[in-house]
Design an enzyme around this catalytic site. Sequence first.
Site, mmCIF file in Angstrom:
data_model
loop_
_atom_site.group_PDB
_atom_site.id
_atom_site.type_symbol
_atom_site.label_atom_id
_atom_site.label_comp_id
_atom_site.label_asym_id
_atom_site.label_seq_id
_atom_site.Cartn_x
_atom_site.Cartn_y
_atom_site.Cartn_z
ATOM 1 N N HIS A 1 -7.808 22.746 20.180
ATOM 2 C CA HIS A 1 -9.077 23.133 19.571
ATOM 3 C C HIS A 1 -9.287 24.640 19.668
ATOM 4 C CE1 HIS A 1 -10.044 22.351 23.823
ATOM 5 N NE2 HIS A 1 -11.108 23.127 23.694
ATOM 6 N N HIS B 1 -12.387 27.555 19.596
ATOM 7 C CA HIS B 1 -13.812 27.831 19.762
ATOM 8 C C HIS B 1 -14.164 28.998 18.846
ATOM 9 C CE1 HIS B 1 -14.347 25.708 23.740
ATOM 10 N NE2 HIS B 1 -13.036 25.875 23.742
#
Length: 143
Positions: free
Chosen positions: A103, A105
Amino acid sequence: MPPYDPDNIFGKILRGEIPAHKVYEDEHSLAFMDVMPQGEGHTLVIPKAPARGLLDAEPQTLAALIGTVQRVGRAVKAAFDADGLTLFQYNEPAGGQTVFHLHFHLVPRHDGVPLKRHEGGMADNAVLAEHAARIRAALESTA
């Protein structure tokens, strides 16, 4: 490197087992609000393909994902009238990773405003919903 565990929280979000404030989704990726934001508009972008982190992801997964990161990043910056954008991506515990699904951010930044601690507690659901709506509107206006 340990194997990918499909029961991580982001895997559960992808399967609809846990709710999330979604801002963007396509066949390869999903973007949603971070529940422990380091700033207003803190958004996460994940691949739908299983990958523990950057180092075990398939190149085609990364290629599709970075396009989403850029598209959503532009919308996040616009939605919060930010001066800049900080991008984080952690790998393995020693690198700061706590959820073992690849992932990115995206945190909109304003001059002179420091980041909050990521362990600062859960954000209010109504605030996250409003932030997600702002980002979705920015995505629609730039489509």
